[in-house]
Design a protein around this motif. Sequence first.
Motif, short mmCIF file in Angstrom:
data_model
loop_
_atom_site.label_atom_id
_atom_site.label_comp_id
_atom_site.label_asym_id
_atom_site.label_seq_id
_atom_site.Cartn_x
_atom_site.Cartn_y
_atom_site.Cartn_z
N SER A 1 0.83 -1.20 0.00
CA SER A 1 0.00 0.00 0.00
C SER A 1 0.87 1.26 0.00
O SER A 1 0.64 2.19 -0.77
CB SER A 1 -0.94 0.00 1.21
N ALA A 2 1.89 1.28 0.85
CA ALA A 2 2.79 2.43 0.90
C ALA A 2 3.55 2.59 -0.40
O ALA A 2 3.76 3.71 -0.88
CB ALA A 2 3.76 2.29 2.07
N LEU A 3 3.94 1.49 -1.00
CA LEU A 3 4.65 1.53 -2.27
C LEU A 3 3.77 2.11 -3.38
O LEU A 3 4.22 2.91 -4.19
CB LEU A 3 5.11 0.12 -2.64
N ALA A 4 2.50 1.71 -3.40
CA ALA A 4 1.59 2.12 -4.47
C ALA A 4 0.94 3.48 -4.23
O ALA A 4 0.73 4.24 -5.17
CB ALA A 4 0.51 1.06 -4.65
N GLY B 1 8.69 -10.45 -9.96
CA GLY B 1 10.03 -10.22 -10.48
C GLY B 1 10.32 -8.76 -10.80
O GLY B 1 11.47 -8.34 -10.83
N ALA B 2 9.28 -7.96 -11.04
CA ALA B 2 9.45 -6.55 -11.38
C ALA B 2 9.15 -5.62 -10.21
O ALA B 2 9.16 -4.40 -10.36
CB ALA B 2 8.56 -6.19 -12.57
N LEU B 3 8.89 -6.20 -9.05
CA LEU B 3 8.44 -5.42 -7.89
C LEU B 3 9.49 -4.46 -7.35
O LEU B 3 9.18 -3.35 -6.94
CB LEU B 3 7.97 -6.37 -6.79
N LEU B 4 10.74 -4.89 -7.32
CA LEU B 4 11.79 -4.09 -6.69
C LEU B 4 12.75 -3.50 -7.72
O LEU B 4 13.41 -4.24 -8.44
CB LEU B 4 12.60 -4.95 -5.72
N PRO B 5 12.86 -2.17 -7.76
CA PRO B 5 13.91 -1.60 -8.60
C PRO B 5 15.27 -1.95 -7.98
O PRO B 5 15.36 -2.25 -6.79
CB PRO B 5 13.64 -0.09 -8.55
N PRO B 6 16.35 -1.93 -8.77
CA PRO B 6 17.66 -2.37 -8.27
C PRO B 6 18.11 -1.68 -6.98
O PRO B 6 18.64 -2.34 -6.09
CB PRO B 6 18.61 -2.04 -9.42
N ASP B 7 17.86 -0.37 -6.84
CA ASP B 7 18.31 0.33 -5.63
C ASP B 7 17.55 -0.14 -4.40
O ASP B 7 18.13 -0.33 -3.34
CB ASP B 7 18.22 1.85 -5.80
N LEU B 8 16.25 -0.37 -4.52
CA LEU B 8 15.46 -0.85 -3.39
C LEU B 8 15.83 -2.29 -3.05
O LEU B 8 15.96 -2.64 -1.87
CB LEU B 8 13.97 -0.74 -3.68
N ARG B 9 16.05 -3.10 -4.06
CA ARG B 9 16.47 -4.50 -3.84
C ARG B 9 17.78 -4.53 -3.05
O ARG B 9 17.92 -5.29 -2.09
CB ARG B 9 16.63 -5.20 -5.19
#
Length: 153
Positions: A57-60, A133-141
Amino acid sequence: MSLFLQFEIGGHRYLLEAKCVAAVLPMPELKPVPGSPEGVAGVANYQGAPVPVIDLSALATGRAAANRLSTRLVLVRYPAADGEKLLGLVAERATSVLHADDAAFTSAGVEAAPWLGGVTPAAGSLAQRIEIGALLPPDLRAVLFQAVEEERV
């Protein structure tokens, strides 16, 4: 036909493919990660191991998930370069499943968030698929899995 876990973000329905889900648990207490980006809820202890957790929810929407009895910690198998890793997702009203045909999903026509997949009119209203698989951008991952490694030390 595939099986999906159904949940809500901001009153709208979303789906996670069940084969990606490792466990659905009552919300535990989370250890905060100081200085983490918006959407990072913290780190959970799952069977003695730390698991990074994001709040969908916070992400979206920029608003944390409501603290309800139906808010769950959904552990998913996140595909990483060095093998699958557990990732926790805070999801509201994550208490039901839905069968849907993969062919029933069509593009939503919005490219704002790469982790939002197609939509289906299953069960009377639109539900949108989450692409793990597309949920996390590289910096967040990097931030999430670095925090977990620090917890293990």
